[in-house]
Design a protein around this motif. Structure first.
Motif, PDB file in Angstrom:
ATOM      1  N   PRO A  66       0.834  -1.204   0.000  1.00 16.54           N
ATOM      2  CA  PRO A  66       0.000   0.000   0.000  1.00 16.54           C
ATOM      3  C   PRO A  66       0.872   1.260   0.000  1.00 16.54           C
ATOM      4  N   PRO A  67       0.311   2.360  -0.495  1.00 16.61           N
ATOM      5  CA  PRO A  67       1.090   3.595  -0.609  1.00 16.61           C
ATOM      6  C   PRO A  67       1.554   4.130   0.748  1.00 16.61           C
ATOM      7  N   HIS A  68       2.829   4.427   0.832  1.00  7.87           N
ATOM      8  CA  HIS A  68       3.416   5.072   2.000  1.00  7.87           C
ATOM      9  C   HIS A  68       3.536   6.573   1.739  1.00  7.87           C
ATOM     10  N   SER A  69       3.940   6.909   0.528  1.00  4.81           N
ATOM     11  CA  SER A  69       4.079   8.302   0.110  1.00  4.81           C
ATOM     12  C   SER A  69       3.447   8.469  -1.257  1.00  4.81           C
ATOM     13  N   VAL A  70       3.044   9.699  -1.533  1.00  8.36           N
ATOM     14  CA  VAL A  70       2.477  10.023  -2.835  1.00  8.36           C
ATOM     15  C   VAL A  70       3.100  11.321  -3.331  1.00  8.36           C
ATOM     16  N   ARG A  71       3.022  11.507  -4.628  1.00 11.51           N
ATOM     17  CA  ARG A  71       3.417  12.777  -5.228  1.00 11.51           C
ATOM     18  C   ARG A  71       2.384  13.117  -6.281  1.00 11.51           C
ATOM     19  N   LEU A  72       2.357  14.351  -6.676  1.00  9.64           N
ATOM     20  CA  LEU A  72       1.443  14.771  -7.733  1.00  9.64           C
ATOM     21  C   LEU A  72       1.894  14.133  -9.049  1.00  9.64           C
ATOM     22  N   SER A  73       0.947  13.635  -9.805  1.00  4.29           N
ATOM     23  CA  SER A  73       1.303  13.061 -11.102  1.00  4.29           C
ATOM     24  C   SER A  73       1.552  14.165 -12.123  1.00  4.29           C
ATOM     25  N   VAL A  74       0.818  15.242 -11.986  1.00  2.71           N
ATOM     26  CA  VAL A  74       0.979  16.449 -12.788  1.00  2.71           C
ATOM     27  C   VAL A  74       0.551  17.604 -11.905  1.00  2.71           C
ATOM     28  N   VAL A  75       0.888  18.792 -12.293  1.00  2.16           N
ATOM     29  CA  VAL A  75       0.413  19.949 -11.552  1.00  2.16           C
ATOM     30  C   VAL A  75      -1.076  20.064 -11.838  1.00  2.16           C
ATOM     31  N   PRO A  76      -1.929  19.868 -10.807  1.00  2.00           N
ATOM     32  CA  PRO A  76      -3.363  19.850 -11.052  1.00  2.00           C
ATOM     33  C   PRO A  76      -3.928  21.227 -11.315  1.00  2.00           C
ATOM     34  N   THR A  77      -4.986  21.217 -12.078  1.00  2.00           N
ATOM     35  CA  THR A  77      -5.741  22.444 -12.300  1.00  2.00           C
ATOM     36  C   THR A  77      -6.966  22.401 -11.406  1.00  2.00           C
ATOM     37  N   ALA A  78      -7.583  23.529 -11.213  1.00  2.00           N
ATOM     38  CA  ALA A  78      -8.788  23.576 -10.370  1.00  2.00           C
ATOM     39  C   ALA A  78      -9.894  22.790 -11.046  1.00  2.00           C
ATOM     40  N   THR A  79     -10.501  21.833 -10.292  1.00  2.51           N
ATOM     41  CA  THR A  79     -11.629  21.061 -10.826  1.00  2.51           C
ATOM     42  C   THR A  79     -12.716  20.984  -9.808  1.00  2.51           C
TER      43      THR A  79
END
Length: 79
Positions: A66-79
């Motif tokens: 299971p995930p221990h750490s995460v990072r953004l896959s891309v810089v998100p836009t407002a949704t």
């Protein structure tokens, strides 16, 4: 969408916003799932479901299962 699914989506979005803030929008910055959950006051089950939802949505990349750490896959836009 069921009520539980909507809640998971809202929580995943809150987690994404937290990671954006902590990482200052940098997709390469890893953030521990435990730290996100503590800042947002989430229990383990809610955290797990929301992280998996965020990964499925393409918002996060995880470091393990299971995930221990995460990072953004891309810089998100407002949704």
């Amino acid at each position: 969408m069921t009520e539980q699914t909507e809640e998971t989506d809202r929580t995943a979005r809150a987690m994404r916003e937290d990671v954006v803030r902590v990482a200052k929008g940098r997709p390469s910055h890893w953030v521990t799932v435990h730290d996100i959950a503590q800042r947002l006051g989430l229990d383990d089950d809610v955290t797990d479901a929301a992280v998996r939802h965020a990964i499925q949505q393409g918002w996060f990349v995880a470091d393990s299962e299971p995930p221990h750490s995460v990072r953004l896959s891309v810089v998100p836009t407002a949704t």
